[in-house]
Every structure is written in structure tokens, then in C-alpha cells.
Design a protein around this motif. Structure first.
Motif, PDB file in Angstrom:
ATOM      1  N   UNK A 189       0.843  -1.192   0.000  1.00  0.00           N
ATOM      2  CA  UNK A 189       0.000   0.000   0.000  1.00  0.00           C
ATOM      3  C   UNK A 189       0.881   1.245   0.000  1.00  0.00           C
ATOM      4  N   UNK A 190       0.482   2.232  -0.771  1.00  0.00           N
ATOM      5  CA  UNK A 190       1.177   3.520  -0.792  1.00  0.00           C
ATOM      6  C   UNK A 190       0.140   4.627  -0.654  1.00  0.00           C
ATOM      7  N   UNK A 191       0.606   5.793  -0.206  1.00  0.00           N
ATOM      8  CA  UNK A 191      -0.288   6.944  -0.122  1.00  0.00           C
ATOM      9  C   UNK A 191      -0.590   7.477  -1.519  1.00  0.00           C
ATOM     10  N   UNK A 192      -1.804   7.935  -1.699  1.00  0.00           N
ATOM     11  CA  UNK A 192      -2.223   8.548  -2.961  1.00  0.00           C
ATOM     12  C   UNK A 192      -1.868  10.029  -2.929  1.00  0.00           C
ATOM     13  N   UNK A 193      -0.875  10.431  -3.733  1.00  0.00           N
ATOM     14  CA  UNK A 193      -0.386  11.817  -3.718  1.00  0.00           C
ATOM     15  C   UNK A 193      -1.155  12.726  -4.661  1.00  0.00           C
ATOM     16  N   UNK A 194      -2.038  12.165  -5.475  1.00  0.00           N
ATOM     17  CA  UNK A 194      -2.782  13.000  -6.417  1.00  0.00           C
ATOM     18  C   UNK A 194      -1.928  13.542  -7.546  1.00  0.00           C
ATOM     19  N   UNK A 195      -0.889  12.792  -7.922  1.00  0.00           N
ATOM     20  CA  UNK A 195      -0.017  13.156  -9.047  1.00  0.00           C
ATOM     21  C   UNK A 195      -0.210  12.098 -10.131  1.00  0.00           C
ATOM     22  N   UNK A 196      -0.637  12.521 -11.312  1.00  0.00           N
ATOM     23  CA  UNK A 196      -1.023  11.577 -12.360  1.00  0.00           C
ATOM     24  C   UNK A 196      -0.223  11.805 -13.636  1.00  0.00           C
ATOM     25  N   UNK A 197       0.001  10.710 -14.395  1.00  0.00           N
ATOM     26  CA  UNK A 197       0.652  10.751 -15.700  1.00  0.00           C
ATOM     27  C   UNK A 197      -0.109   9.842 -16.660  1.00  0.00           C
ATOM     28  N   UNK A 198      -0.231  10.303 -17.914  1.00  0.00           N
ATOM     29  CA  UNK A 198      -0.886   9.514 -18.947  1.00  0.00           C
ATOM     30  C   UNK A 198      -0.659  10.165 -20.297  1.00  0.00           C
ATOM     31  N   UNK A 199      -0.915   9.436 -21.360  1.00  0.00           N
ATOM     32  CA  UNK A 199      -0.959  10.066 -22.674  1.00  0.00           C
ATOM     33  C   UNK A 199      -2.311  10.745 -22.806  1.00  0.00           C
ATOM     34  N   UNK A 200      -2.354  11.793 -23.622  1.00  0.00           N
ATOM     35  CA  UNK A 200      -3.629  12.484 -23.802  1.00  0.00           C
ATOM     36  C   UNK A 200      -4.646  11.533 -24.432  1.00  0.00           C
ATOM     37  N   UNK A 201      -4.173  10.615 -25.274  1.00  0.00           N
ATOM     38  CA  UNK A 201      -5.063   9.634 -25.898  1.00  0.00           C
ATOM     39  C   UNK A 201      -5.692   8.723 -24.848  1.00  0.00           C
ATOM     40  N   UNK A 202      -4.891   8.242 -23.892  1.00  0.00           N
ATOM     41  CA  UNK A 202      -5.398   7.307 -22.882  1.00  0.00           C
ATOM     42  C   UNK A 202      -6.372   7.970 -21.924  1.00  0.00           C
ATOM     43  N   UNK A 203      -6.079   9.188 -21.503  1.00  0.00           N
ATOM     44  CA  UNK A 203      -6.962   9.822 -20.523  1.00  0.00           C
ATOM     45  C   UNK A 203      -8.300  10.193 -21.157  1.00  0.00           C
ATOM     46  N   UNK A 204      -8.275  10.617 -22.408  1.00  0.00           N
ATOM     47  CA  UNK A 204      -9.538  10.953 -23.064  1.00  0.00           C
ATOM     48  C   UNK A 204     -10.360   9.694 -23.349  1.00  0.00           C
ATOM     49  N   UNK A 205      -9.691   8.591 -23.662  1.00  0.00           N
ATOM     50  CA  UNK A 205     -10.399   7.323 -23.837  1.00  0.00           C
ATOM     51  C   UNK A 205     -11.068   6.909 -22.528  1.00  0.00           C
ATOM     52  N   UNK A 206     -10.361   7.113 -21.409  1.00  0.00           N
ATOM     53  CA  UNK A 206     -10.917   6.749 -20.100  1.00  0.00           C
ATOM     54  C   UNK A 206     -12.149   7.585 -19.768  1.00  0.00           C
ATOM     55  N   UNK A 207     -12.110   8.870 -20.091  1.00  0.00           N
ATOM     56  CA  UNK A 207     -13.286   9.716 -19.857  1.00  0.00           C
ATOM     57  C   UNK A 207     -14.441   9.297 -20.759  1.00  0.00           C
ATOM     58  N   UNK A 208     -14.134   8.996 -22.008  1.00  0.00           N
ATOM     59  CA  UNK A 208     -15.187   8.625 -22.948  1.00  0.00           C
ATOM     60  C   UNK A 208     -15.887   7.334 -22.509  1.00  0.00           C
ATOM     61  N   UNK A 209     -15.123   6.375 -21.979  1.00  0.00           N
ATOM     62  CA  UNK A 209     -15.687   5.093 -21.557  1.00  0.00           C
ATOM     63  C   UNK A 209     -16.451   5.230 -20.233  1.00  0.00           C
TER      64      UNK A 209
END
Length: 359
Positions: free
Chosen positions: A193-213
Motif C-alpha cells: 500500500x502507498x499513499x495517494x499523492x494526487x499526481x497523475x501521468x498519462x498520454x492524452x489519448x489514454x486519458x480521453x479514452x478513459x473519460x469517454x468510456x
């Protein structure tokens, strides 16, 4: 420096637990909280510009803070300041910024980082983010940086990761809400288990696909503005449509329901600087174990205090231990550190009793 690397600095919060320094009109990210000569947002921008072109760093903030951003970050253009006309949590604003970036560069890799965190080893931070970028470039992945827990903190969310892989990038099994003390102890004992720091990385393609789904209605709302983004008609579209967006965090919107989420354990010391006590922990202490910012102090039988005033104010303290002592304009706060979570409520009481000008 890679022209495909982008960053979004999240700078729209109020920081109510840092009252009375952090006010609605001038929140904590625009203050020099550490007494270093730079504000928190300036420190964050400098940290990111080590490996991300300055012109690719976007600032996501409330429209009320537009002038503050441009004043404190003179290298930033108005086009890089993404303004929220309403507070709708982190999901809508990240989606909005991602669509703007996609229109400019479909090959973009994105980092999303808060504006007000403390990071000690900036070289290690850069290495960790670039490792994540390399992974996201080759994989359809939503990534986050996890912080190795040093004690059973009940104020952070936790990330449980899969231990079956030996890779430094681990698949996420699930996100866990802020636990009680015994649950937090069990998380640490398990070791994955690790703390969630609220720092994110992704390709713009992947994050928009995730929102669309996962958030099709929200996605379509902002997708409708593609022809307006990065043009003179963008503000008109956003002012008309942003208020229609669901109030939802990026964690709930895409991170928790997605199956392609990964975590990289950070190799740097981190603090979210969420309270006066967390700031106290990171500041140098005087011979009496008091953390002092800006003030000149004369203390006797007083230790463990967090003391902050206007520049060079003389503060005399006797017989006070483990208190938060903050002097700011028309407000003086003297409050026990052990009760610091109550400062947000105290701020609201002051607002009701004396008016919004003091909050």
C-alpha cells in the motif's frame, strides 16, 4: 527537452486549513509558505520546467485567480491559464485541459500535479515522472505516483498494488479511502500500500479514452467544444457549458473504475502541506523546537510551536507549547496543533460572525 511533454498545475483550491494566511481572495498556493522567497506555485512551476517546456505547462485555476497566476508566473501566457468559471472538482477541469492539449498535440504525454506540495529531491521527482512518461508512451495506461507510507496516516487515501510483478511500475488493485488508524496500520504491515499523492501521468489519448468510456455524458459535454478550444470563442463556450458539468473528482471519474491503472512508488520525500502541522514538520526549527516564518522571536518555556507573522514582527511567547500562532492583517490565530483539523470549521464560524472579508 521533449516537446511532447506537458503538465497541468492544479491551482484552484482555497487551502482553508491554512487560514488565516490562505484566504478566498489569496489562497495558499500564491504565498511563500516555506519562507524561501518563492511561492508554492512558483516552486512547482520551477520544478516542472526542469523537464517540461515552459510553454507546455498549463495552470488550471479559478477565474478569480487569473491575475495572480500571471503576476507570479510571468513566463506563462494567457493561453496557458485554463480558467474554471465554476468549482466542479478535478474531473471536469482535467478533461477540459486534456482536450485543449490534444487539439494542440495529439502525441502529448501529460503530468497532472498539485500546485502546493512540498518535494525535497527534485532530481528524483524528475526521474520518476520521466519513467512514468516512458511507460505511458508505450502502453495504454493511467499512472499515479504513490508515496511510501512512513506511519499509519489516516488523512490520506491509499493505493493497493499488485505484488506479482517485479517491475517498478505496478498494476493497481484498488484505491482505498482514508482509513481509520487500525486499518492504516494493517495497510502498512501488508507492504503493498502507498499513499495517494494526487499526481497523475498519462498520454492524452489514454486519458480521453478513459473519460469517454467511464464518463460519456461529461466527455461529450466538453468534446462539443473542440472547434472552440484554443480560439477566441473558447471562453464563450466554457462559460456557457462548464456549469452543466457534474461535480466529480478525477479519482472517481476515471481512476477507480478503470482497469489500466498503474502506480510507481516515488523515490522522493513528499508532503502535501495540507495543514499548519504538516508545514511545521518540514520547516527548520529553532533551539526551542519552534518553527518560525518571518517573525523575530523571544521565547521562554515555549516549544513545538508553529509561528508565522508579517515580516520581521517581534513575537514574545512564554509558557506555550505545541500551538499554531499565526498573525495576518486583522486576524490572530492561537490554536492547539493537536486540534488543527478544526481550523476549517473555525474559519467558517469567523465568516458567519464577522463577515467574508476575514476569510
Amino acid at each position: 527537452m521533449n516537446k511532447n511533454n506537458y503538465a497541468i498545475i492544479m491551482a484552484g483550491g482555497v487551502g482553508s486549513r491554512f487560514w488565516p494566511v490562505s484566504m478566498n481572495s489569496f489562497p495558499k498556493q500564491f504565498h511563500d509558505m516555506l519562507g524561501t522567497g518563492d511561492t508554492l506555485i512558483q516552486k512547482t512551476f520551477q520544478r516542472l520546467s526542469r523537464f517540461i517546456p515552459k510553454e507546455n505547462i498549463y495552470i488550471l485555476t479559478n477565474e478569480a485567480y487569473n491575475d495572480l497566476v500571471l503576476e507570479q508566473l510571468p513566463e506563462v501566457t494567457q493561453q496557458q491559464v485554463v480558467l474554471e468559471p465554476a468549482m466542479k472538482n478535478t474531473g471536469p477541469c482535467i478533461l477540459y485541459a486534456a482536450l485543449k492539449i490534444q487539439k494542440e498535440n495529439p502525441d502529448a504525454l501529460m503530468l497532472v500535479a498539485p500546485s502546493d506540495h512540498w518535494i525535497e529531491d527534485e532530481d528524483a521527482f524528475s526521474r520518476n515522472v520521466l519513467t512514468a512518461f516512458d511507460f505511458c508512451k508505450e502502453n495504454d495506461a493511467l499512472m499515479t505516483l504513490g508515496i511510501e507510507p512512513t506511519f499509519p496516516n489516516t488523512g490520506y487515501g491509499y493505493i493497493e498494488f499488485d505484488t506479482e510483478t517485479e517491475n517498478v511500475v505496478k498494476p493497481v488493485k484498488q484505491f482505498r479511502e482514508k482509513p481509520d488508524y487500525d486499518t492504516a496500520k494493517s495497510f502498512i504491515k501488508q507492504g503493498n500500500f502507498v499513499w495517494n499523492a494526487g499526481i497523475f501521468m498519462w498520454s492524452v489519448e489514454s486519458v480521453l479514452k478513459a473519460f469517454e468510456i467511464n464518463q460519456p455524458t461529461l466527455f461529450q459535454l466538453f468534446k462539443n467544444g473542440m472547434s472552440a478550444y484554443n480560439t477566441d470563442t473558447e471562453t464563450e463556450f466554457i462559460n456557457e457549458n462548464y456549469i452543466k458539468a457534474e461535480n466529480i473528482s478525477v479519482d472517481y471519474a476515471i481512476m477507480e473504475p478503470s482497469k489500466n491503472v498503474y502506480v510507481l512508488s516515488a523515490q522522493f520525500d513528499w508532503n502535501d502541506l495540507g495543514t499548519w502541522g504538516s508545514l511545521y514538520d518540514k520547516l527548520d526549527k529553532d533551539s526551542n523546537n519552534n518553527a518560525v516564518v518571518n517573525a523575530r522571536t523571544l521565547v521562554q518555556d515555549a516549544s513545538g510551536n508553529m509561528i508565522r507573522t508579517q515580516n520581521d514582527k517581534i513575537v514574545v511567547i512564554e509558557g506555550l507549547n505545541d500551538y499554531i500562532i499565526i498573525d495576518k492583517d486583522d486576524v490572530l490565530l492561537i490554536y492547539p496543533k493537536e486540534k488543527e483539523q478544526g481550523i476549517k470549521e473555525v474559519r467558517n464560524t469567523v465568516k458567519d460572525e464577522f463577515g467574508e472579508n476575514y476569510c
